[in-house]
Design an enzyme around this catalytic site. Structure first.
Site, PDB file in Angstrom:
ATOM      1  N   HIS A 161       0.833  -1.195   0.000  1.00 52.80           N
ATOM      2  CA  HIS A 161       0.000   0.000   0.000  1.00 52.80           C
ATOM      3  C   HIS A 161       0.873   1.251   0.000  1.00 52.80           C
ATOM      4  O   HIS A 161       2.086   1.179   0.188  1.00 52.80           O
ATOM      5  CB  HIS A 161      -0.927   0.025   1.219  1.00 52.80           C
ATOM      6  CG  HIS A 161      -2.099  -0.883   1.089  1.00 52.80           C
ATOM      7  ND1 HIS A 161      -2.052  -2.215   1.435  1.00 52.80           N
ATOM      8  CD2 HIS A 161      -3.363  -0.673   0.631  1.00 52.80           C
ATOM      9  CE1 HIS A 161      -3.229  -2.777   1.208  1.00 52.80           C
ATOM     10  NE2 HIS A 161      -4.037  -1.857   0.718  1.00 52.80           N
ATOM     11  N   LYS A 165      -0.492   4.752   4.647  1.00 52.35           N
ATOM     12  CA  LYS A 165      -1.338   3.787   5.361  1.00 52.35           C
ATOM     13  C   LYS A 165      -0.752   3.516   6.745  1.00 52.35           C
ATOM     14  O   LYS A 165       0.451   3.264   6.879  1.00 52.35           O
ATOM     15  CB  LYS A 165      -1.468   2.489   4.571  1.00 52.35           C
ATOM     16  CG  LYS A 165      -2.476   1.517   5.171  1.00 52.35           C
ATOM     17  CD  LYS A 165      -2.784   0.378   4.212  1.00 52.35           C
ATOM     18  CE  LYS A 165      -3.774  -0.614   4.806  1.00 52.35           C
ATOM     19  NZ  LYS A 165      -5.064   0.002   5.165  1.00 52.35           N
TER      20      LYS A 165
END
Length: 272
Positions: A161, A165
């Site tokens: 990600h 995040k």
């Protein structure tokens, strides 16, 4: 002009975030939903200001608030991609308002989930670590493959990600791990290997491992690896557009309008 009352009114929480703003634009373009509230945390610069103006457009008539109870009282659904503590509070308030609560928040622990389950006794809650059709299909495929292979096939879940995040593994990775464990008739907490570092010893037979990558603007990539001697099976999903999550969340909010109180997931919404 009076808003049509037969079109569900939706409140979006965490309105200033990327997902919040994407949901605003999606709802504005929809003829099946209308935005009736926008919630942000106390102290945020947007509080008390017109949502359209702060997003760089024309005035919308929706004023950003830090009072979720007031906002939820006029809503038929709440879409929530925020943080665990906030989501638990929103769950209780949405249940009080009898509004469908769509939860895309990740990083939820058992203590949070217990409170969400309690709220689901009074209202519809749709909770999923990932709202996309592709990931939910992958979840089902993972369960079937795990059921077909014995513990000689090691299972590893690798996810990537963007740099912003804050939780790991991702909610999607945990969904996939739960599906793999269920395919073998087991519970994930009993066989989960967390991130490895140092002299960890040999891999435990039958355990499910997780690895997380963070960097750049990666939207989301998930691999489920089944590895045995001499061969591997890799199941993969790559997301390139965050819009898939917003569209799934709106679909869930509309789907839940005629459902009985309870906790549902995207498999229910998608009829998979």
């Amino acid at each position: 002009m009076t808003e049509p009352t037969d079109i569900p009114g939706i409140v979006v929480t965490g309105i200033s975030g990327r997902m919040g703003q994407m949901l605003v634009r999606l709802i504005a373009a929809s003829d099946r939903a209308r935005l009736v509230g926008a919630v942000e945390r106390t102290g945020h610069d947007w509080i008390g200001r017109d949502l359209g103006t702060v997003m760089g457009g024309a005035a919308s008539g929706v004023i950003v608030t830090d009072d979720p109870l007031e906002a939820f009282a006029k809503a038929q659904a709440v879409i929530d991609f925020t943080a665990p503590a906030a989501t638990v509070e929103f769950a209780a308030l949405a249940a009080q308002a009898r509004a469908v609560h769509v939860i895309g928040t990740t990083g939820l622990e058992e203590e949070h989930l217990a409170k969400i389950r309690a709220a689901a006794r009074h209202a519809v809650i749709v909770r999923a670590g990932n709202m996309s059709l592709g990931v939910n299909l992958l979840t089902q495929i993972t369960k079937k493959v795990a059921a077909a292979l014995d513990a000689d096939w090691d299972i590893e879940i690798v996810e990537a990600h963007h740099r912003h995040k804050v939780d790991a593994p991702s909610g999607t990775a945990l969904m996939l791990g739960e599906a793999a464990a269920a395919g073998r008739g087991l519970n994930l907490p009993d066989i989960r290997d967390r991130a490895r570092e140092g002299i960890t010893g040999a891999r435990v037979r039958g355990h499910i491992g997780f690895s997380a990558i963070r960097g750049g603007d990666v939207v989301g990539e998930h691999d489920v690896i089944f590895a045995a001697n001499g061969e591997r099976i890799i199941l993969r999903h790559i997301a390139t557009d965050r819009g898939i999550f917003a569209r799934g969340a709106l679909r869930a909010a509309l789907w839940g309008q005629d459902k009985k109180p309870g906790e549902y997931d995207m498999l229910d919404v998608l009829g998979i």
